[in-house]
Design a protein around this motif. Sequence first.
Motif, PDB file in Angstrom:
ATOM      1  N   THR A 192       0.834  -1.200   0.000  1.00  0.00           N
ATOM      2  CA  THR A 192       0.000   0.000   0.000  1.00  0.00           C
ATOM      3  C   THR A 192       0.873   1.257   0.000  1.00  0.00           C
ATOM      4  O   THR A 192       2.074   1.189   0.316  1.00  0.00           O
ATOM      5  N   PRO A 193       0.290   2.420  -0.345  1.00  0.00           N
ATOM      6  CA  PRO A 193       1.067   3.673  -0.319  1.00  0.00           C
ATOM      7  C   PRO A 193       1.723   3.945   1.032  1.00  0.00           C
ATOM      8  O   PRO A 193       2.885   4.370   1.089  1.00  0.00           O
ATOM      9  N   LEU A 194       0.996   3.713   2.128  1.00  0.00           N
ATOM     10  CA  LEU A 194       1.583   3.921   3.455  1.00  0.00           C
ATOM     11  C   LEU A 194       2.743   2.969   3.683  1.00  0.00           C
ATOM     12  O   LEU A 194       3.789   3.356   4.226  1.00  0.00           O
ATOM     13  N   ALA A 195       2.571   1.725   3.260  1.00  0.00           N
ATOM     14  CA  ALA A 195       3.641   0.740   3.419  1.00  0.00           C
ATOM     15  C   ALA A 195       4.863   1.135   2.598  1.00  0.00           C
ATOM     16  O   ALA A 195       5.998   0.895   3.017  1.00  0.00           O
ATOM     17  N   ARG A 196       4.638   1.764   1.436  1.00  0.00           N
ATOM     18  CA  ARG A 196       5.766   2.221   0.614  1.00  0.00           C
ATOM     19  C   ARG A 196       6.560   3.302   1.338  1.00  0.00           C
ATOM     20  O   ARG A 196       7.792   3.311   1.300  1.00  0.00           O
ATOM     21  N   VAL A 197       5.842   4.222   1.986  1.00  0.00           N
ATOM     22  CA  VAL A 197       6.525   5.277   2.740  1.00  0.00           C
ATOM     23  C   VAL A 197       7.380   4.666   3.845  1.00  0.00           C
ATOM     24  O   VAL A 197       8.549   5.036   4.033  1.00  0.00           O
ATOM     25  N   LEU A 198       6.818   3.725   4.567  1.00  0.00           N
ATOM     26  CA  LEU A 198       7.558   3.055   5.636  1.00  0.00           C
ATOM     27  C   LEU A 198       8.721   2.249   5.064  1.00  0.00           C
ATOM     28  O   LEU A 198       9.814   2.210   5.645  1.00  0.00           O
ATOM     29  N   PHE A 199       8.485   1.600   3.932  1.00  0.00           N
ATOM     30  CA  PHE A 199       9.511   0.798   3.272  1.00  0.00           C
ATOM     31  C   PHE A 199      10.682   1.680   2.847  1.00  0.00           C
ATOM     32  O   PHE A 199      11.854   1.369   3.117  1.00  0.00           O
ATOM     33  N   PHE A 200      10.379   2.811   2.201  1.00  0.00           N
ATOM     34  CA  PHE A 200      11.432   3.732   1.771  1.00  0.00           C
ATOM     35  C   PHE A 200      12.192   4.301   2.968  1.00  0.00           C
ATOM     36  O   PHE A 200      13.419   4.447   2.930  1.00  0.00           O
ATOM     37  N   SER A 201      11.467   4.617   4.036  1.00  0.00           N
ATOM     38  CA  SER A 201      12.103   5.160   5.240  1.00  0.00           C
ATOM     39  C   SER A 201      13.045   4.136   5.863  1.00  0.00           C
ATOM     40  O   SER A 201      14.170   4.466   6.279  1.00  0.00           O
ATOM     41  N   ALA A 202      12.589   2.888   5.909  1.00  0.00           N
ATOM     42  CA  ALA A 202      13.410   1.819   6.487  1.00  0.00           C
ATOM     43  C   ALA A 202      14.671   1.593   5.662  1.00  0.00           C
ATOM     44  O   ALA A 202      15.773   1.418   6.212  1.00  0.00           O
ATOM     45  N   LEU A 203      14.539   1.634   4.349  1.00  0.00           N
ATOM     46  CA  LEU A 203      15.703   1.421   3.482  1.00  0.00           C
ATOM     47  C   LEU A 203      16.708   2.561   3.615  1.00  0.00           C
ATOM     48  O   LEU A 203      17.923   2.328   3.589  1.00  0.00           O
ATOM     49  N   THR A 204      16.203   3.789   3.768  1.00  0.00           N
ATOM     50  CA  THR A 204      17.108   4.922   3.978  1.00  0.00           C
ATOM     51  C   THR A 204      17.863   4.759   5.291  1.00  0.00           C
ATOM     52  O   THR A 204      19.067   5.044   5.381  1.00  0.00           O
ATOM     53  N   ALA A 205      17.153   4.297   6.320  1.00  0.00           N
ATOM     54  CA  ALA A 205      17.798   4.053   7.612  1.00  0.00           C
ATOM     55  C   ALA A 205      18.871   2.972   7.491  1.00  0.00           C
ATOM     56  O   ALA A 205      19.960   3.095   8.069  1.00  0.00           O
ATOM     57  N   VAL A 206      18.579   1.909   6.745  1.00  0.00           N
ATOM     58  CA  VAL A 206      19.553   0.829   6.547  1.00  0.00           C
ATOM     59  C   VAL A 206      20.792   1.360   5.824  1.00  0.00           C
ATOM     60  O   VAL A 206      21.932   1.007   6.161  1.00  0.00           O
TER      61      VAL A 206
END
Length: 233
Positions: A192-206
Amino acid sequence: MALIPSQVLRMTILLSYFSILCHYKALDMPAHQTYGGSWKFLTFIDLVIQAVFFAVCVLIDVSSLLTKGGENREQERQLRKLISLRDWLMAVLAFPVGAFVVFTFWSLYLYDRELVYPKLLDNFIPQWLNHGMHTTVLPFIIIEMRTTHHRYPDRSCGLAAVCSFGVGYILWTCWVHHVTGVWVYPILERITPLARVLFFSALTAVLCIFYVLGEILNSYVWYKPHTGKVKGE
């Protein structure tokens, strides 16, 4: 004395990246013909980063040999600039992006390869090329870190640069989707769009974590405990 001089190792690694890039660009894949071409894939961008980084390393090796024993201050100044560029590339791009590509690719591949590397791609990409893009990147960059001392920038500046790269690639990925209506990676189609935001945020953190990990690893390899001096000095 090293069994294989570091200069030879760097030249060999650079030539291997040229070979991988040439073979990759020669692939007749539909995705390469669409908007963004190969540049929409982080794997390809990482290969270019690694090739540019090792090209700078080889240029420094050649320049050091040519200026060895000389007293031309301008040449020494230019060489120091190249060394600073090499160290910045290692800290901000080569290590964190390379480690990120290897880690995220194989993590998603082992979980469900269809999310990142559909089985259909086996018809286009041979196994050796897949490993050249997604496996050998990490040992190559660790070899370079082990054989050459690199000075990392201030952590806040380094993290800011890494975040800028990560956010820039995310925006580029979103733009490609805006233009084509298709996400670069299948996993982005399934959430979902919200999950994409969280996914992108998590990848940036990694990505930021890998920057810090590279800094720690570099310090462990090159600095003497309790003295702050570089090993060998």
